[in-house]
Design a protein around this motif. Structure first.
Motif: not given
Length: 127
Positions: A26-27, A122, A56-57, A124-125, A31, A52, A118-119
């Motif tokens: 995610e990082d 940590g 939120q994503v 993102l998938r 953002d 992002r 979704q995260v």
């Protein structure tokens, strides 16, 4: 007789991805920020991007509802310079980052097609 090579065959596209495919941390996406993804699924390819914003994503199929083109002209540049909106670099349409609603340009009132992401822990998938 032409010496030009024959045109490359068009790559087959798919519009969905299987669930639980790890995309990145995610990082890895600032953002506000965005990142494009191309996934090979069998012999075909999926083109999508993730935004992002505000912690939120949201994921979208990389296809403008106006003309069907990918949105970014430059790799991973899906947002306006201030990070407030998604921008179609080809025709200037702008979209809300977390809903995909087009708020200006040639497809005002239209929407980007969501790509479920979704995260999880940590990462993102795809969802």
């Amino acid at each position: 007789m032409s010496d030009a090579p024959p045109p490359a065959p068009e790559r087959a596209r798919v519009w969905k991805t299987p669930p639980n495919v790890a995309l990145c941390a995610e990082d890895d996406i600032v953002d506000p920020g965005s990142r494009g993804f191309v996934l090979q699924i069998g012999e075909a390819f999926f083109h999508g991007f993730v935004v992002r914003k505000d912690g939120q994503v949201a994921g979208y199929i990389d296809r403008c509802p106006h003309a069907g083109y990918p949105l970014a002209i430059e790799l991973d540049r899906y947002l306006t310079p201030d990070g407030a909106l998604i921008l179609c670099g080809w025709h200037g349409a702008v979209f809300e980052p977390l809903s995909g609603l087009c708020t200006g340009g040639p497809c005002a009132g239209g929407r980007l097609t969501p790509w479920p992401v979704q995260v999880v822990d940590g990462i993102l998938r795809t969802a």
